[in-house]
Design a protein around this motif. Structure first.
Motif, PDB file in Angstrom:
ATOM      1  N   GLU A  98      -3.252 -52.464 -44.949  1.00  0.00           N
ATOM      2  CA  GLU A  98      -1.885 -52.891 -45.237  1.00  0.00           C
ATOM      3  C   GLU A  98      -0.886 -51.743 -45.304  1.00  0.00           C
ATOM      4  OE1 GLU A  98      -1.442 -55.504 -48.482  1.00  0.00           O
ATOM      5  OE2 GLU A  98      -3.065 -56.834 -47.874  1.00  0.00           O
ATOM      6  N   ASN A  99      -1.223 -50.679 -46.001  1.00  0.00           N
ATOM      7  CA  ASN A  99      -0.289 -49.569 -46.147  1.00  0.00           C
ATOM      8  C   ASN A  99       0.033 -48.939 -44.796  1.00  0.00           C
ATOM      9  OD1 ASN A  99       1.220 -47.694 -47.968  1.00  0.00           O
ATOM     10  ND2 ASN A  99      -0.155 -46.191 -47.041  1.00  0.00           N
ATOM     11  N   ASP A 100      -0.978 -48.861 -43.925  1.00  0.00           N
ATOM     12  CA  ASP A 100      -0.765 -48.315 -42.581  1.00  0.00           C
ATOM     13  C   ASP A 100       0.207 -49.189 -41.785  1.00  0.00           C
ATOM     14  OD1 ASP A 100      -2.435 -46.060 -42.812  1.00  0.00           O
ATOM     15  OD2 ASP A 100      -4.200 -47.293 -42.484  1.00  0.00           O
ATOM     16  N   ASN A 102       2.705 -51.008 -43.044  1.00  0.00           N
ATOM     17  CA  ASN A 102       4.055 -50.807 -43.552  1.00  0.00           C
ATOM     18  C   ASN A 102       4.641 -49.477 -43.085  1.00  0.00           C
ATOM     19  OD1 ASN A 102       5.941 -49.939 -46.204  1.00  0.00           O
ATOM     20  ND2 ASN A 102       6.115 -52.059 -45.506  1.00  0.00           N
ATOM     21  N   GLU A 103       3.840 -48.438 -43.081  1.00  0.00           N
ATOM     22  CA  GLU A 103       4.321 -47.134 -42.614  1.00  0.00           C
ATOM     23  C   GLU A 103       4.650 -47.177 -41.116  1.00  0.00           C
ATOM     24  OE1 GLU A 103       1.460 -44.193 -43.693  1.00  0.00           O
ATOM     25  OE2 GLU A 103       1.986 -44.215 -45.826  1.00  0.00           O
ATOM     26  N   ASN A 231       3.376 -56.392 -46.240  1.00  0.00           N
ATOM     27  CA  ASN A 231       3.276 -55.171 -45.430  1.00  0.00           C
ATOM     28  C   ASN A 231       4.253 -55.093 -44.263  1.00  0.00           C
ATOM     29  OD1 ASN A 231       1.921 -56.903 -43.472  1.00  0.00           O
ATOM     30  ND2 ASN A 231       0.134 -56.729 -44.809  1.00  0.00           N
TER      31      ASN A 231
END
Length: 462
Positions: A98-100, A102-103, A231
């Motif tokens: 998920e974090n990947d 959003n970035e 995300n």
């Protein structure tokens, strides 16, 4: 985190579970809105061409139509980077990172803005220079320069929309981009009619209408991402280029853009050859090319579908499901190409009359349709194979094949066969010949890549 739980954190009602369950219906559910979106995007240019052809004359029609190859050449590198956005997010989505995701979203939007600024300045500065290099006739180059400069004034909007749509497509959402383009398309047509018929602005009017509609679609897609949950949510104050995400994007996107540029370069060379004939041939070719565009975009929806479904299943480690995606996508694009391509030929005369009332222009357009639209399924198959390869994280090989098969062979054809037998027919036939050779080589490449991946993937049920 499981896939189902993750979906509750985004706009799940717009997403498609590409990694589980039946495939055929999901492929169509993804492809059809994408197909309609692509067609609507083409209507921006088609509306320009139809309005100037009907109300501003054949010279204006030739001016607007002859710019398409140059516009594609200058934008395809950056639009190709949006393919890298799609594949990168699809891989992360399939792997549930998920974090990947959003970035990548924030990196992508900032890159699209910066690239748009660059293209605007570059395009406006060198528009007339490039048209002269293409050998545009004196009665066309002035009007074409005006249209190009106005069009490039909207480059930020073009790239922001393409990158934003790529983000949404990566998770299976092709419906909202369709709604945004529908609204923008209606605005484009209304302003076309207002600027050309009421205010008599000619090519400047259709260019301005297109730019306005492009900004509308860009604003809508940005608003959509800002209202997202989880995300995919975009926060303008958090725009930032994350180096590792940028690297992932350009690893796929730059080769994809280079490949698109290669195709456009060969088309620019062909347009230059078309410019060596009378303006009637140029106008007929421009009108026919717009009709072809609708067939191509319909087929290209399956390229995007194969790319995204392959990307997610590759990220999830499901290679056998990728095989099913490939088989169904190739079947669907073949049927679409054969049906729509030959319908365009059959109804060529009334379709071309939408663009011009000049019978000589109609006759010239029919020649192009017969040579390019009838075998257009070959181009669709070629593109789907490229989409599968990119979804499997294979970026360089399709570029090499396209460099040799599409660009190289067409340039050789123009320098040899066309030079000896200079006619529009001899020029147009280079398309199906190069499609056939290129798709056969792509088939061999896909078999090789799949065989290599079998050694790295764990066995999983079909």
């Amino acid at each position: 985190m499981s896939l189902e739980k993750k979906k509750t954190k985004t706009s799940g009602k717009y997403e498609i579970d590409m990694c589980n369950g039946p495939l055929a219906g999901k492929l169509l559910l993804f492809a059809i809105p994408l197909m309609l979106s692509s067609i609507l995007q083409l209507l921006f240019n088609a509306a320009d061409v139809i309005v100037v052809g009907k109300f501003a004359g054949s010279e204006s029609l030739a001016a607007v139509g002859s710019t398409s190859a140059l516009i594609n050449l200058m934008t395809n590198l950056f639009v190709g980077i949006s393919v890298g956005v799609n594949v990168t997010i699809a891989h992360y989505y399939g792997a549930e990172k998920e974090n990947d995701i959003n970035e990548t979203v924030h990196t992508s939007i900032l890159v699209s803005i910066l690239a748009g600024v660059f293209l605007t300045v570059f395009g406006i500065t060198f528009a007339e220079t490039f048209l002269k290099w293409m050998g545009s006739p004196d009665d066309v180059i002035g009007l074409a320069s005006i249209y190009l400069r106005i069009y490039f004034g909207g480059m930020i909007a073009v790239l922001v929309y393409n990158f934003g749509s790529a983000i949404l497509r990566a998770v299976g959402d092709t419906r909202r981009p369709l709604l945004y383009l529908t609204f923008a398309g209606v605005i484009n047509v209304l302003f076309n009619l207002l600027f050309v018929i009421v205010f008599h602005m000619g090519v400047a009017g259709v260019g301005l209408a297109t730019v306005i509609s492009q900004f509308v679609s860009a604003i809508l897609v940005i608003r959509c991402l800002m209202l997202e949950k989880g995300n995919l949510r975009l926060k303008l104050h958090a725009l930032h280029i994350y180096p590792d995400k940028l690297l992932s994007i350009i690893k796929i996107g730059i080769p994809a853009g280079v490949q698109g540029t290669i195709f456009s370069l060969s088309n620019v060379v062909i347009q230059s050859a078309i410019n060596s004939f009378a303006s009637i041939v140029m106008a007929g070719s421009a009108a026919a090319a717009n009709i072809e565009g609708f067939v191509y975009m319909s087929m290209n929806a399956f390229h995007q579908t194969a790319l995204t479904f392959t990307g997610q299943n590759y990220g999830a480690g499901k290679l056998k499901r990728v095989d099913r995606v490939a088989g169904l996508s190739l079947l669907m694009v073949t049927i679409t190409g054969l049906l729509l391509g030959n319908l365009a030929v059959f109804f060529g005369t009334p379709l071309l009359h939408l663009y011009s009332n000049d019978e000589a222009v109609i006759a010239a357009g029919l020649v192009r349709l017969a040579y390019i639209c009838a075998p257009y399924a070959l181009c669709g198959i070629m593109d789907v194979l490229v989409g599968i390869l990119r979804g499997l994280n294979c970026a360089i090989l399709p570029v090499i094949v396209s460099l040799i098969g599409a660009c190289g062979l067409r340039l050789v054809w123009i320098a040899t066969v066309f030079r000896r037998y200079p006619s529009p027919q001899m020029l147009y036939i280079s398309y199906p010949i190069t499609w056939t050779i290129t798709l056969l080589v792509h088939c061999i490449c896909l078999l090789f890549v799949r065989h290599s991946l079998l050694k790295t993937f764990e066995k999983e049920p079909a």
